[in-house]
Design a protein around this motif. Sequence first.
Motif, PDB file in Angstrom:
ATOM      1  N   ALA A  14     -26.029  53.593 -29.887  1.00 29.00           N
ATOM      2  CA  ALA A  14     -27.316  53.842 -30.699  1.00 29.00           C
ATOM      3  C   ALA A  14     -27.511  55.214 -31.247  1.00 29.00           C
ATOM      4  CB  ALA A  14     -28.311  53.822 -29.540  1.00 29.00           C
ATOM      5  N   ASN A  15     -26.665  56.206 -31.176  1.00 24.25           N
ATOM      6  CA  ASN A  15     -27.005  57.263 -31.830  1.00 24.25           C
ATOM      7  C   ASN A  15     -26.414  57.298 -33.197  1.00 24.25           C
ATOM      8  OD1 ASN A  15     -25.510  60.070 -32.709  1.00 24.25           O
ATOM      9  ND2 ASN A  15     -27.273  60.774 -31.406  1.00 24.25           N
ATOM     10  N   PRO A  16     -26.897  57.819 -34.269  1.00 27.97           N
ATOM     11  CA  PRO A  16     -26.294  57.465 -35.597  1.00 27.97           C
ATOM     12  C   PRO A  16     -24.820  58.188 -35.699  1.00 27.97           C
ATOM     13  CG  PRO A  16     -28.657  58.148 -36.078  1.00 27.97           C
ATOM     14  CD  PRO A  16     -28.160  58.113 -34.484  1.00 27.97           C
ATOM     15  N   LEU A  17     -24.735  59.258 -35.033  1.00 27.29           N
ATOM     16  CA  LEU A  17     -23.508  59.973 -35.256  1.00 27.29           C
ATOM     17  C   LEU A  17     -22.418  59.382 -34.291  1.00 27.29           C
ATOM     18  CD1 LEU A  17     -21.639  62.580 -36.121  1.00 27.29           C
ATOM     19  CD2 LEU A  17     -22.516  63.843 -34.604  1.00 27.29           C
ATOM     20  N   ARG A  18     -22.769  58.977 -33.197  1.00 26.59           N
ATOM     21  CA  ARG A  18     -21.650  58.140 -32.560  1.00 26.59           C
ATOM     22  C   ARG A  18     -21.207  56.715 -33.042  1.00 26.59           C
ATOM     23  NH1 ARG A  18     -24.314  58.863 -26.183  1.00 26.59           N
ATOM     24  NH2 ARG A  18     -24.326  61.105 -26.389  1.00 26.59           N
ATOM     25  N   PHE A  19     -22.264  56.130 -33.693  1.00 24.91           N
ATOM     26  CA  PHE A  19     -22.040  54.808 -34.359  1.00 24.91           C
ATOM     27  C   PHE A  19     -21.174  55.233 -35.482  1.00 24.91           C
ATOM     28  CE2 PHE A  19     -22.859  51.988 -37.797  1.00 24.91           C
ATOM     29  CZ  PHE A  19     -22.967  50.571 -37.139  1.00 24.91           C
ATOM     30  N   SER A  20     -21.309  56.357 -36.506  1.00 23.52           N
ATOM     31  CA  SER A  20     -20.567  56.771 -37.573  1.00 23.52           C
ATOM     32  C   SER A  20     -19.114  57.153 -36.836  1.00 23.52           C
ATOM     33  CB  SER A  20     -21.183  57.911 -38.345  1.00 23.52           C
ATOM     34  OG  SER A  20     -22.441  57.524 -38.668  1.00 23.52           O
ATOM     35  N   LEU A  21     -18.982  57.826 -35.832  1.00 27.12           N
ATOM     36  CA  LEU A  21     -17.730  58.146 -35.218  1.00 27.12           C
ATOM     37  C   LEU A  21     -16.951  57.098 -35.025  1.00 27.12           C
ATOM     38  CD1 LEU A  21     -15.679  60.449 -34.531  1.00 27.12           C
ATOM     39  CD2 LEU A  21     -16.870  60.633 -32.460  1.00 27.12           C
ATOM     40  N   MET A  22     -17.426  56.109 -34.342  1.00 21.43           N
ATOM     41  CA  MET A  22     -16.797  54.975 -33.884  1.00 21.43           C
ATOM     42  C   MET A  22     -16.159  54.357 -35.137  1.00 21.43           C
ATOM     43  SD  MET A  22     -15.950  54.661 -30.807  1.00 21.43           S
ATOM     44  CE  MET A  22     -15.408  53.305 -30.700  1.00 21.43           C
ATOM     45  N   ALA A  23     -17.127  54.061 -36.114  1.00 15.35           N
ATOM     46  CA  ALA A  23     -16.772  53.163 -37.481  1.00 15.35           C
ATOM     47  C   ALA A  23     -15.481  53.972 -38.089  1.00 15.35           C
ATOM     48  CB  ALA A  23     -18.068  53.494 -38.327  1.00 15.35           C
TER      49      ALA A  23
END
Length: 99
Positions: A14-23
């Motif tokens: 849900a956190n944008p940085l975690r989302f971006s890191l996983m992507a």
Amino acid sequence: MSTHPRAELNPDFANPLRFSLMALLVKVERMPFKEARAFLDTSDSQLSKHASALADAGYVKIHKSFIGKTPVTAYSATSAGVKAWEAHLDALRSIVEGG
């Protein structure tokens, strides 16, 4: 009775940085810390914090090594992380498609 696809969203992403890191990590074999930090346009502390949270969840592996006396950190997505990421994206697609 079916539930809305949002129930399938992974709260760890849900956190944008975690989302971006996983992507980022699902597309590469391994990503050096410095490259991930630059690509994600974030600070050392923020990247470390969120990568550690994803590692605690079992989605990211943190690789620590040395080049000479210099510590080097890199990240990779685990197989569980890839599976969770794909399920998260499937839930997003279902929401977008009106599921």
